[in-house]
Design a protein around this motif. Sequence first.
Motif, PDB file in Angstrom:
ATOM      1  N   SER A 100     -23.430 -54.306  13.821  1.00 14.94           N
ATOM      2  CA  SER A 100     -22.382 -53.552  13.139  1.00 14.94           C
ATOM      3  C   SER A 100     -21.291 -53.037  14.068  1.00 14.94           C
ATOM      4  CB  SER A 100     -22.997 -52.363  12.394  1.00 14.94           C
ATOM      5  OG  SER A 100     -23.532 -51.444  13.320  1.00 14.94           O
ATOM      6  N   ARG A 131     -17.544 -53.919  13.520  1.00 14.94           N
ATOM      7  CA  ARG A 131     -17.006 -53.276  12.311  1.00 14.94           C
ATOM      8  C   ARG A 131     -16.724 -51.795  12.576  1.00 14.94           C
ATOM      9  NH1 ARG A 131     -14.331 -52.088   8.103  1.00 14.94           N
ATOM     10  NH2 ARG A 131     -15.385 -51.255   6.310  1.00 14.94           N
ATOM     11  N   VAL A 132     -17.648 -51.118  13.235  1.00 11.37           N
ATOM     12  CA  VAL A 132     -17.483 -49.695  13.509  1.00 11.37           C
ATOM     13  C   VAL A 132     -16.278 -49.454  14.404  1.00 11.37           C
ATOM     14  CG1 VAL A 132     -18.534 -47.677  14.628  1.00 11.37           C
ATOM     15  CG2 VAL A 132     -19.890 -49.120  13.101  1.00 11.37           C
ATOM     16  N   LEU A 178     -12.881 -49.330  12.641  1.00 12.18           N
ATOM     17  CA  LEU A 178     -12.577 -48.264  11.697  1.00 12.18           C
ATOM     18  C   LEU A 178     -11.728 -47.166  12.334  1.00 12.18           C
ATOM     19  CD1 LEU A 178     -16.077 -47.768  10.041  1.00 12.18           C
ATOM     20  CD2 LEU A 178     -14.057 -48.797   9.000  1.00 12.18           C
ATOM     21  N   ARG A 201     -13.301 -42.223   9.980  1.00  9.71           N
ATOM     22  CA  ARG A 201     -14.221 -42.923   9.077  1.00  9.71           C
ATOM     23  C   ARG A 201     -15.486 -43.416   9.777  1.00  9.71           C
ATOM     24  NH1 ARG A 201     -14.607 -43.710   4.380  1.00  9.71           N
ATOM     25  NH2 ARG A 201     -14.793 -45.950   4.434  1.00  9.71           N
ATOM     26  N   ARG A 202     -15.482 -43.442  11.098  1.00  6.72           N
ATOM     27  CA  ARG A 202     -16.619 -44.002  11.826  1.00  6.72           C
ATOM     28  C   ARG A 202     -17.927 -43.275  11.538  1.00  6.72           C
ATOM     29  NH1 ARG A 202     -13.636 -44.911  17.558  1.00  6.72           N
ATOM     30  NH2 ARG A 202     -12.476 -46.748  16.903  1.00  6.72           N
ATOM     31  N   GLN A 227     -18.779 -41.349   9.090  1.00  6.49           N
ATOM     32  CA  GLN A 227     -19.183 -41.543   7.695  1.00  6.49           C
ATOM     33  C   GLN A 227     -19.802 -42.920   7.496  1.00  6.49           C
ATOM     34  OE1 GLN A 227     -15.968 -41.223   4.893  1.00  6.49           O
ATOM     35  NE2 GLN A 227     -17.266 -41.596   3.140  1.00  6.49           N
ATOM     36  N   TYR A 228     -19.184 -43.954   8.042  1.00  7.68           N
ATOM     37  CA  TYR A 228     -19.702 -45.319   7.920  1.00  7.68           C
ATOM     38  C   TYR A 228     -21.078 -45.433   8.576  1.00  7.68           C
ATOM     39  CZ  TYR A 228     -20.012 -50.386   8.167  1.00  7.68           C
ATOM     40  OH  TYR A 228     -20.434 -51.684   8.033  1.00  7.68           O
ATOM     41  N   ILE A 229     -21.217 -44.857   9.756  1.00 10.58           N
ATOM     42  CA  ILE A 229     -22.496 -44.927  10.470  1.00 10.58           C
ATOM     43  C   ILE A 229     -23.598 -44.268   9.643  1.00 10.58           C
ATOM     44  CG2 ILE A 229     -23.738 -44.100  12.511  1.00 10.58           C
ATOM     45  CD1 ILE A 229     -21.015 -44.484  14.039  1.00 10.58           C
ATOM     46  N   GLU A 280     -23.620 -43.577   6.255  1.00 14.20           N
ATOM     47  CA  GLU A 280     -23.828 -44.157   4.930  1.00 14.20           C
ATOM     48  C   GLU A 280     -24.257 -45.619   4.945  1.00 14.20           C
ATOM     49  OE1 GLU A 280     -20.254 -43.413   2.740  1.00 14.20           O
ATOM     50  OE2 GLU A 280     -20.558 -41.233   2.771  1.00 14.20           O
ATOM     51  N   GLN A 281     -23.667 -46.423   5.810  1.00 21.03           N
ATOM     52  CA  GLN A 281     -23.932 -47.859   5.795  1.00 21.03           C
ATOM     53  C   GLN A 281     -25.044 -48.283   6.748  1.00 21.03           C
ATOM     54  OE1 GLN A 281     -22.458 -49.797   3.484  1.00 21.03           O
ATOM     55  NE2 GLN A 281     -21.500 -47.908   2.792  1.00 21.03           N
TER      56      GLN A 281
END
Length: 76
Positions: free
Chosen positions: A19, A22-23, A26, A30-31, A33-35, A37-38
């Motif tokens: 990932s 992708r991280v 961002l 948003r990083r 939050q993405y880490i 949640e995803q």
Amino acid sequence: MNITKDAALHGDVWLVLASAPRVYGLHPERRDQYIREQIGLHPGRYWQLLTELLGDPVAAAIVPVTVQTLRDHATS
């Protein structure tokens, strides 16, 4: 030695490495939050694992382009 992704990198470690591109792409806000949640990790743990992976020769042997790109990004 024949190293396979499944034998050498598994679980959270493989997810972090897969990932990372992708991280990095961002927006910084948003990083985290993405880490969470995803990926399902605390951001501090994510960055700790990623830092360890960038110095791991097994990770570099399995996905050399990804590891080198991340190393380059980390030093720039």
